[in-house]
Write a protein that holds these residues in place. Structure first.
Motif, PDB file in Angstrom:
ATOM      1  N   GLN A  43      14.129  51.891  27.267  1.00  0.00           N
ATOM      2  CA  GLN A  43      13.058  51.481  28.162  1.00  0.00           C
ATOM      3  C   GLN A  43      13.247  52.126  29.526  1.00  0.00           C
ATOM      4  OE1 GLN A  43      10.233  49.664  27.917  1.00  0.00           O
ATOM      5  NE2 GLN A  43      10.486  49.473  25.711  1.00  0.00           N
ATOM      6  N   GLY A  44      12.392  53.098  29.848  1.00  0.00           N
ATOM      7  CA  GLY A  44      12.414  53.733  31.149  1.00  0.00           C
ATOM      8  C   GLY A  44      11.535  52.988  32.139  1.00  0.00           C
ATOM      9  N   PRO A  45      11.447  53.458  33.362  1.00  0.00           N
ATOM     10  CA  PRO A  45      10.646  52.788  34.396  1.00  0.00           C
ATOM     11  C   PRO A  45       9.175  52.633  34.021  1.00  0.00           C
ATOM     12  CG  PRO A  45      12.092  54.431  35.368  1.00  0.00           C
ATOM     13  CD  PRO A  45      12.163  54.629  33.885  1.00  0.00           C
ATOM     14  N   SER A  46       8.630  53.588  33.243  1.00  0.00           N
ATOM     15  CA  SER A  46       7.212  53.540  32.886  1.00  0.00           C
ATOM     16  C   SER A  46       6.980  53.231  31.414  1.00  0.00           C
ATOM     17  CB  SER A  46       6.543  54.875  33.249  1.00  0.00           C
ATOM     18  OG  SER A  46       7.194  55.952  32.589  1.00  0.00           O
ATOM     19  N   GLY A  47       8.033  52.791  30.711  1.00  0.00           N
ATOM     20  CA  GLY A  47       7.881  52.454  29.304  1.00  0.00           C
ATOM     21  C   GLY A  47       8.918  53.138  28.441  1.00  0.00           C
ATOM     22  N   GLU A  49      11.083  55.675  26.353  1.00  0.00           N
ATOM     23  CA  GLU A  49      11.331  57.112  26.451  1.00  0.00           C
ATOM     24  C   GLU A  49      12.323  57.521  25.370  1.00  0.00           C
ATOM     25  OE1 GLU A  49      11.716  59.074  30.322  1.00  0.00           O
ATOM     26  OE2 GLU A  49      11.777  57.076  31.211  1.00  0.00           O
ATOM     27  N   SER A  73      13.312  64.231  32.402  1.00  0.00           N
ATOM     28  CA  SER A  73      13.877  63.975  33.731  1.00  0.00           C
ATOM     29  C   SER A  73      15.388  64.185  33.785  1.00  0.00           C
ATOM     30  CB  SER A  73      13.555  62.547  34.174  1.00  0.00           C
ATOM     31  OG  SER A  73      14.102  61.606  33.259  1.00  0.00           O
TER      32      SER A  73
END
Length: 211
Positions: A43-47, A49, A73
């Motif tokens: 779970q990355g910052p925007s959903g 990954e 990234s």
């Protein structure tokens, strides 16, 4: 969010009745240099990954190297774990950030990398217990589950350790509500001829920063 990732845990089933016994088998099985690929989602910052990384290990030197291929990234970044320090190389800034091992994080990912190849370190952070066995594509694996001790960025862990070749093959991290935070598999495992110098290498023109 801090996630502890890690990675690496053929004796008779009757002998594998405790977490300590399984960790002993993993430790003895992974004494020689090895390499593998860690692949899955987190779970990355925007959903959600994708994560993909190559892992190189020289256990007798307490030395590990993690080269990131995904997400975009982190592509080109790598992390070197020594007995006392963690070196994070940042491709975009051409910097090596050196931090004490006990509080280091992977830049841009948010988890501590120390336990990729150190199951005993993981056991210090999670109260593991053996709950049974499960058949995976790699073969039958012991299933260990546990609760995180303190604020680790996750609440629950499922760890699957291959029986025939004792080593971790899957890590499943969940939050307090049971939501999956990361689901990582260890694939393409093999013994390898590695040297400390190869694992510690970084660009000669990189800026070294200590924190």
């Amino acid at each position: 969010m801090r996630l502890l990732l890690t990675l690496f845990l053929v004796l008779a089933p009757a002998l594998a009745q405790s977490v300590e016994g399984i960790l002993d088998r993993v430790e003895k099985n992974l004494t020689e240099p090895w390499q593998a690929v860690v692949r899955g989602t987190f779970q990355g910052p925007s959903g959600p990954e994708e994560l993909e990384a190559r892992v190189y290990a020289i256990p007798k030197e307490d030395l590990f190297r993690i080269e990131f291929l995904k997400p975009a990234s982190l592509e080109g970044n790598f992390t070197v774990i020594t007995a006392k320090e963690v070196w994070n190389y940042l491709y975009l800034t051409n910097q090596v950030i050196i931090s004490p091992r006990e509080r280091a994080q992977v830049q841009g990912l948010g988890f501590s990398p120390q336990t990729f190849g150190d199951p005993r370190a993981l056991a210090k952070e999670v109260s593991l217990r053996l709950v049974g066995e499960e058949r995976l594509p790699e073969g039958v694996a012991w299933k260990l589950v546990g609760q995180a001790k303190g604020n680790q960025g996750f609440a629950q862990l499922e760890l699957y350790v291959l029986k025939a070749d004792p080593r971790p093959v899957r890590f499943l991290f969940r939050d307090e509500g049971g939501k999956v935070l990361a689901d990582l598999k260890v694939v393409a495992f093999r013994r390898a001829n590695l040297t400390p110098a190869a694992l510690k290498r970084y660009p000669k023109d990189a800026q070294v920063v200590r924190r």
